[in-house]
Design a protein around this motif. Sequence first.
Motif, PDB file in Angstrom:
ATOM      1  N   VAL A 170      -6.170   1.145 -17.248  1.00 48.25           N
ATOM      2  CA  VAL A 170      -5.354   2.825 -16.969  1.00 48.25           C
ATOM      3  C   VAL A 170      -3.941   2.656 -17.710  1.00 48.25           C
ATOM      4  CG1 VAL A 170      -6.893   3.361 -15.399  1.00 48.25           C
ATOM      5  CG2 VAL A 170      -4.959   2.322 -14.516  1.00 48.25           C
ATOM      6  N   PHE A 177      -7.490  -5.620  -5.192  1.00 45.57           N
ATOM      7  CA  PHE A 177      -7.686  -5.613  -3.837  1.00 45.57           C
ATOM      8  C   PHE A 177      -7.922  -7.276  -3.642  1.00 45.57           C
ATOM      9  CE2 PHE A 177      -8.141  -1.288  -4.746  1.00 45.57           C
ATOM     10  CZ  PHE A 177      -7.994  -0.919  -3.479  1.00 45.57           C
ATOM     11  N   ARG A 236       0.726  -1.232  -0.012  1.00 47.20           N
ATOM     12  CA  ARG A 236      -0.140  -0.057   0.250  1.00 47.20           C
ATOM     13  C   ARG A 236       0.851   1.428   0.111  1.00 47.20           C
ATOM     14  NH1 ARG A 236      -5.384  -0.436   1.499  1.00 47.20           N
ATOM     15  NH2 ARG A 236      -5.211   1.642   2.875  1.00 47.20           N
ATOM     16  N   VAL A 280      -0.836   3.702 -10.575  1.00 44.83           N
ATOM     17  CA  VAL A 280      -0.712   2.250 -10.358  1.00 44.83           C
ATOM     18  C   VAL A 280      -1.923   1.649 -10.450  1.00 44.83           C
ATOM     19  CG1 VAL A 280       1.065   2.838  -8.252  1.00 44.83           C
ATOM     20  CG2 VAL A 280      -1.510   2.919  -7.835  1.00 44.83           C
ATOM     21  N   SER A 327     -12.594  -0.096   0.594  1.00 40.73           N
ATOM     22  CA  SER A 327     -11.816  -0.357  -0.569  1.00 40.73           C
ATOM     23  C   SER A 327     -12.178  -0.120  -2.107  1.00 40.73           C
ATOM     24  CB  SER A 327     -11.571  -2.199  -0.693  1.00 40.73           C
ATOM     25  OG  SER A 327     -12.724  -2.669  -0.698  1.00 40.73           O
ATOM     26  N   GLU A 328     -13.438   0.121  -2.076  1.00 41.63           N
ATOM     27  CA  GLU A 328     -14.034   0.374  -3.473  1.00 41.63           C
ATOM     28  C   GLU A 328     -13.623   1.898  -3.490  1.00 41.63           C
ATOM     29  OE1 GLU A 328     -18.136  -0.281  -4.601  1.00 41.63           O
ATOM     30  OE2 GLU A 328     -18.281  -2.026  -3.351  1.00 41.63           O
ATOM     31  N   ARG A 374      -9.637  -4.329 -14.753  1.00 41.63           N
ATOM     32  CA  ARG A 374     -10.019  -3.065 -14.482  1.00 41.63           C
ATOM     33  C   ARG A 374      -8.449  -2.317 -14.284  1.00 41.63           C
ATOM     34  NH1 ARG A 374     -13.583  -1.600  -9.151  1.00 41.63           N
ATOM     35  NH2 ARG A 374     -11.794  -2.155  -8.093  1.00 41.63           N
ATOM     36  N   LEU A 383      -1.430   4.520  -1.265  1.00 45.13           N
ATOM     37  CA  LEU A 383      -2.596   4.327  -0.358  1.00 45.13           C
ATOM     38  C   LEU A 383      -2.095   4.369   1.210  1.00 45.13           C
ATOM     39  CD1 LEU A 383      -4.499   1.238  -2.027  1.00 45.13           C
ATOM     40  CD2 LEU A 383      -4.944   3.741  -2.189  1.00 45.13           C
ATOM     41  N   GLY A 400     -11.481   3.643 -14.840  1.00 44.39           N
ATOM     42  CA  GLY A 400     -10.234   4.517 -14.923  1.00 44.39           C
ATOM     43  C   GLY A 400     -10.349   5.382 -15.985  1.00 44.39           C
ATOM     44  N   ALA A 411     -13.337  -5.508  -4.485  1.00 43.31           N
ATOM     45  CA  ALA A 411     -13.309  -3.994  -4.636  1.00 43.31           C
ATOM     46  C   ALA A 411     -14.264  -3.698  -5.939  1.00 43.31           C
ATOM     47  CB  ALA A 411     -12.254  -3.293  -4.126  1.00 43.31           C
ATOM     48  N   LEU A 412     -14.910  -4.484  -6.481  1.00 42.84           N
ATOM     49  CA  LEU A 412     -15.637  -4.157  -7.712  1.00 42.84           C
ATOM     50  C   LEU A 412     -16.651  -3.247  -7.284  1.00 42.84           C
ATOM     51  CD1 LEU A 412     -15.801  -7.275  -9.820  1.00 42.84           C
ATOM     52  CD2 LEU A 412     -14.054  -5.480  -9.910  1.00 42.84           C
ATOM     53  N   VAL A 424     -10.084   5.866  -6.191  1.00 42.09           N
ATOM     54  CA  VAL A 424      -9.197   6.823  -5.889  1.00 42.09           C
ATOM     55  C   VAL A 424      -7.949   6.586  -6.844  1.00 42.09           C
ATOM     56  CG1 VAL A 424      -7.607   7.985  -4.399  1.00 42.09           C
ATOM     57  CG2 VAL A 424      -9.864   7.974  -4.128  1.00 42.09           C
ATOM     58  N   SER A 425      -7.134   5.401  -6.722  1.00 49.70           N
ATOM     59  CA  SER A 425      -6.229   4.745  -7.231  1.00 49.70           C
ATOM     60  C   SER A 425      -6.225   4.490  -8.812  1.00 49.70           C
ATOM     61  CB  SER A 425      -5.796   3.315  -6.840  1.00 49.70           C
ATOM     62  OG  SER A 425      -6.647   2.352  -7.840  1.00 49.70           O
ATOM     63  N   MET A 426      -7.576   4.837  -9.376  1.00 50.79           N
ATOM     64  CA  MET A 426      -7.719   4.812 -10.938  1.00 50.79           C
ATOM     65  C   MET A 426      -7.758   6.516 -11.319  1.00 50.79           C
ATOM     66  SD  MET A 426      -9.961   1.731 -11.942  1.00 50.79           S
ATOM     67  CE  MET A 426     -10.996   1.384 -10.643  1.00 50.79           C
ATOM     68  N   ALA A 452      -1.987   8.210  -5.132  1.00 50.54           N
ATOM     69  CA  ALA A 452      -1.974   6.940  -5.965  1.00 50.54           C
ATOM     70  C   ALA A 452      -2.329   7.003  -7.573  1.00 50.54           C
ATOM     71  CB  ALA A 452      -3.036   5.807  -5.453  1.00 50.54           C
ATOM     72  N   ALA A 453      -3.310   8.160  -7.839  1.00 44.84           N
ATOM     73  CA  ALA A 453      -3.567   8.260  -9.063  1.00 44.84           C
ATOM     74  C   ALA A 453      -2.283   9.025  -9.941  1.00 44.84           C
ATOM     75  CB  ALA A 453      -4.578   9.282  -9.299  1.00 44.84           C
ATOM     76  N   PHE A 455      -4.145  -1.218  -8.746  1.00 44.99           N
ATOM     77  CA  PHE A 455      -4.172  -2.009  -7.656  1.00 44.99           C
ATOM     78  C   PHE A 455      -5.460  -2.947  -7.659  1.00 44.99           C
ATOM     79  CE2 PHE A 455      -4.376  -2.856  -3.199  1.00 44.99           C
ATOM     80  CZ  PHE A 455      -3.159  -2.595  -2.712  1.00 44.99           C
TER      81      PHE A 455
END
Lengths: 339, 283
Positions: free
Chosen positions: A153, A80, A46, A76, B173-174, A149, A51, A98, A84-85, B179-181, A71-72, A78
């Motif tokens: 990106v 999970f 993380r 990256v 986590s969602e 997913r 994160l 993304g 985390a869909l 945010v990570s995207m 993170a953006a 990531f």
Amino acid sequence: MTISIRSVEKKFGRYPALNQVDLEIADGELVALLGPSGSGKTTLLRTIAGLEFPDEGQVLFENEDVTFASAAARRVGFVFQQYALFKHMTVAKNIAFGLDVRKGKDKPNKAEIARRVDELLKLVELDGLGKRYPSQLSGGQRQRVALSRALAVQPSVLLLDEPFGALDATVRKSLRKELRRVHDATGVTTIFVTHDQEEALELADRVAILNAGRIEQIGTPDEVHDHPATPFVCGFVGEANRFEGVVSGQRFTAGPVVLAAPNAPDGEAVAFVRPHDLVLDAAGFPARVERVVIQGPLANIDASLPDGRRIDISVARDEAVQFTGEIRLSARRTHVFGV
Amino acid sequence: MAAARARHPTEDPVWAKVLIIGLMLVFLGLVLILPLVAVFAEALRKGLQPALEAIGAADALAAIKLSLITAAIAVPFNAVFGLCASWAIAKHHFPGKALLITLIDLPFSVSPVVAGLMYVMVFGLQGWFGERLIDHDIKIIFATPGIILATIFVTFPFIARELIPLMQEQGVSEEEAAVSMGASGLYTFWRVTAPNVRWGLLYGVLLCNARAMGEFGAVSVVSGHIRGLTNTMPLHVEILYNEYDFVAAFAVAALLCLLAILTLVLKGVLEIAQPDVKRGGGH
């Protein structure tokens, strides 16, 4: 994308999660972070993802300091553990997320996004499932969606947190191969966290073994298995019989067990012997066969020492007939660590 | 199968089932059903016509209108507040979080009458801001703003309380994935967090609405009971009852009951309609 972790420290309250961690990852490498729960492996992942932010130390992507970048900004991908869909979006919308969040000229047009989604669905062998919702998919399929997913990106690095942890054994194995295939097809630098040594050894180019917030050893699967650097690695990676005893004059002694210990300094020590390194030897130490279990091409033998302790021996199935009653054993190879 | 007659291991003997279910039915009947029936019976004692006339009276219509206005302002306010508070509490760490959670519950633990009195103390004629408000010709106590404020206070926790456990259960986590995207905080909130709690939010809105229209204590203190001006439906019921106009009192009360029943029906429909929550889909 090369990644450098330099002297990273992270505390949660008073509990140190990462303690002076250094790690260099080469471009296009597939690296496993392996360790028991609470070893800091997920925190390290993380931290690489952005994160979590470290208390001390630096994270570099391609020599650029990204320690406190979001993170953006790091681009990256990531994945999970629990997928985390986005539950209320279709598979296609999930994968496109993304790209959909981008603004202005960075944002691909609709046709381009649709083409990219189709491409990714093909890559993870889910063609035609774009209109489904996550709740209509199996666990393995959901994890594939999560993977595509993250790849949508075109991330500089792909990070996976216990990616197969929630899946059953058969699906795990096939997804493992799949991840390797996807990694080889995309060439993206990939880091994944696991507590399953078999997974780490099978899948990764290199394995970093973590314990109590420190990296104990980094190396290829062969290196960490055959040349463990610390007692922890020796006990954690692969099966091993563990003995506590004394080294004296290149010999390790623990009760009835006597093992050759070349180059080991005199004094108290722990010794590890892999089950498959134990062989019959008339000049060896005595043991008594209690049970023989055939597992495919191997025979696992459960034996007891004169002082009552148990040891595990593993031999080819054909050799199992020689293991009956009282036997004498010696070790082809011993790992001895001074304490 | 011969074993078909055997009880399921966790099932109770018949006499125990009859006793427990019977007790519950008697209790429900005495405490809930009977009073409800009584309200409608009293309202219709002299036929439908007088009841409809009582509801159609100018003062009654004014009370209905005021109740609807109050709910129409209090509910959206609390919906926005509830979303913000639950998002902050469930998805973020910050100092004073425990205090905020306790504060949100305050309206549940404070008597509504005390809540009303607090507003009188602050905004009333003798209150802290009393003189300044009069200077600027702003009337809060014994006027619609006071009623709305009191209602907001009393119904404060409903939506937040509904959303906090839901959001906590869903974890972050969602949001982290979004945010990570590259999604911004606001985009993540609207596209990921809010859709995941939409059923819970609707449910909270319904409960909040029911309470907003039915609130008596706090509103009673700040309203001043001016007929046709500052009377909400519950206050109007009380006035009619105190004037021994039982048919009219029960007719308005019956209307309140109908609104409550409608709320429960809507709530039931919502529970059937939400497809993924009950089955725990998505995980």
